[in-house]
Write a protein that holds these residues in place. Structure first.
Motif, PDB file in Angstrom:
ATOM      1  N   UNK A 171       4.323   5.434  -3.826  1.00  0.00           N
ATOM      2  CA  UNK A 171       3.244   5.501  -4.798  1.00  0.00           C
ATOM      3  C   UNK A 171       2.380   6.734  -4.627  1.00  0.00           C
ATOM      4  N   UNK A 172       2.138   7.114  -3.376  1.00  0.00           N
ATOM      5  CA  UNK A 172       1.275   8.259  -3.105  1.00  0.00           C
ATOM      6  C   UNK A 172       1.936   9.593  -3.486  1.00  0.00           C
ATOM      7  N   UNK A 173       3.269   9.671  -3.357  1.00  0.00           N
ATOM      8  CA  UNK A 173       3.936  10.944  -3.662  1.00  0.00           C
ATOM      9  C   UNK A 173       4.598  10.931  -5.043  1.00  0.00           C
ATOM     10  N   UNK A 174       4.386   9.834  -5.792  1.00  0.00           N
ATOM     11  CA  UNK A 174       4.914   9.774  -7.142  1.00  0.00           C
ATOM     12  C   UNK A 174       6.415   9.578  -7.221  1.00  0.00           C
ATOM     13  N   UNK A 241      -0.860  13.775   2.094  1.00  0.00           N
ATOM     14  CA  UNK A 241      -0.605  12.453   1.512  1.00  0.00           C
ATOM     15  C   UNK A 241      -1.691  11.502   2.010  1.00  0.00           C
ATOM     16  N   UNK A 242      -2.497  10.989   1.108  1.00  0.00           N
ATOM     17  CA  UNK A 242      -3.649  10.178   1.496  1.00  0.00           C
ATOM     18  C   UNK A 242      -3.191   8.763   1.873  1.00  0.00           C
ATOM     19  N   UNK A 243      -2.688   8.642   3.087  1.00  0.00           N
ATOM     20  CA  UNK A 243      -2.104   7.379   3.532  1.00  0.00           C
ATOM     21  C   UNK A 243      -2.281   7.239   5.037  1.00  0.00           C
ATOM     22  N   UNK A 244      -2.842   6.111   5.444  1.00  0.00           N
ATOM     23  CA  UNK A 244      -2.989   5.800   6.865  1.00  0.00           C
ATOM     24  C   UNK A 244      -2.905   4.289   7.030  1.00  0.00           C
ATOM     25  N   UNK A 245      -2.208   3.833   8.046  1.00  0.00           N
ATOM     26  CA  UNK A 245      -2.067   2.396   8.269  1.00  0.00           C
ATOM     27  C   UNK A 245      -1.566   2.159   9.684  1.00  0.00           C
TER      28      UNK A 245
END
Length: 321
Positions: A171-174, A241-245
């Motif tokens: 989803x973040x990278x389309x 990429x605005x993703x952290x978990x």
């Protein structure tokens, strides 16, 4: 989120006396793990068990009750009686995901258990084979832009956190991620190393040894900061990429356990987790140690559910028994 939890827990624990101790428990304490010996869940459980016995004054036994993705272990602990000294070593797959994707997992994660103590957290990583032409996330994203139907990602199991992290990443990278679930990390890594699988997402503690051995190449990790062992590998956020978990391991008591015993076990485990030797041992298996009491654990798990539940629900994924 987990990092802030660690800092808050350490600050609170500093106010407590580490000399606190209660009378021995009335009998042996059993830690139930829903996965086979040798995995990260089993290893953290055994590290705690070895050191906890001196705090509780009785033997601490680890029992591996495998099957159904960890749900059998949860069902077993759920049915423990009031006087039984038993804890579940739980993780997000059992306590967050399973209740959302199974019509009847065999337990209610919030009603049937009491949070006791968070003990460790872990990150995720995206990796390719060592022979892959993709040297970094920039190259992978450029290639995927030209081949938008080729974002195939292997994960250790369908319905696992790496599965949903792969969907988040897509989803973040389309890109529409085609997630391929394996029967555990071993076959996943084998096909990744062999070049059969173009890319994979798994826990960092699984992929790091393979990266260090030159068999795979980690392109990005899911933390908010770079890993000490991977100084040249960016986080997803550093890669644009605005993703952290992250994921976690925590102890849970059956709902029938008296609250005073829950609080006592939480304090004992927190003391064990603050020991520098213990923290070194946990980091040696590529996990991050956490020291937290029962209230702090409940608060952190509530925040974790808030992060992951929408992702799982929006995916539409449903598992079969």
């Amino acid at each position: 989120m987990i990092k802030q939890m660690i800092l808050a827990a350490l600050a609170a624990c500093a106010l407590a006396t580490s000399a606190w101790a209660a009378a021995p428990l009335s009998g042996p304490l059993t830690i139930v793990v829903g996965y086979p010996p040798g995995g990260s869940s089993d290893r953290i459980a055994r590290l705690v068990a070895e050191r906890l016995k001196d705090r509780v004054g009785v033997s601490v036994i680890v029992e591996n009750k495998t099957g159904a993705g960890g749900r059998i272990s949860a069902q077993l602990v759920r049915n423990a009686d009031t006087n039984q000294n038993v804890l579940l070593l739980g993780n997000p797959a059992v306590m967050v995901v399973a209740p959302l994707v199974y019509a009847d997992p065999g337990y209610d994660a919030q009603r049937d258990f009491k949070p006791v103590s968070l003990v460790s957290s872990y990150k995720f990583a995206l990796a390719v084979s060592a022979d892959s032409p993709m040297k970094d996330m920039k190259a992978l994203r450029a290639w995927l832009k030209e081949h938008p139907d080729r974002f195939t990602v292997g994960v250790p199991a369908t319905g696992s956190l790496p599965h949903f992290f792969a969907l988040m990443l897509g989803g973040e990278i389309g890109q529409q991620a085609e997630v391929v679930g394996y029967r555990g990390s071993a076959p996943l890594v084998s096909e990744l190393v062999g070049g059969i699988l173009p890319q994979a997402i798994d826990t960092l503690d699984t992929l790091l040894p393979q990266h260090q051995g030159g068999r795979v190449r980690i392109l990005a990790t899911s933390g908010t900061e770079r890993e000490a062992e991977l100084a040249d590998v960016p986080t997803f956020r550093e890669a644009g990429i605005d993703l952290a978990a992250d994921g976690w391991n925590a102890f849970f008591a059956p709902a029938a356990m008296p609250q005073d015993k829950v609080e006592r076990l939480a304090r004992d485990i927190a003391v064990v987790m603050r020991d520098p030797a213990m923290q070194k041992a946990v980091r040696a298996i590529n996990l991050e140690p956490i020291s937290a009491d029962a209230a702090q654990t409940a608060q952190a798990l509530a925040a974790y559910r808030k992060q992951w539940e929408p992702v799982v629900r929006e995916s539409g994924f449903k598992a079969t028994q």
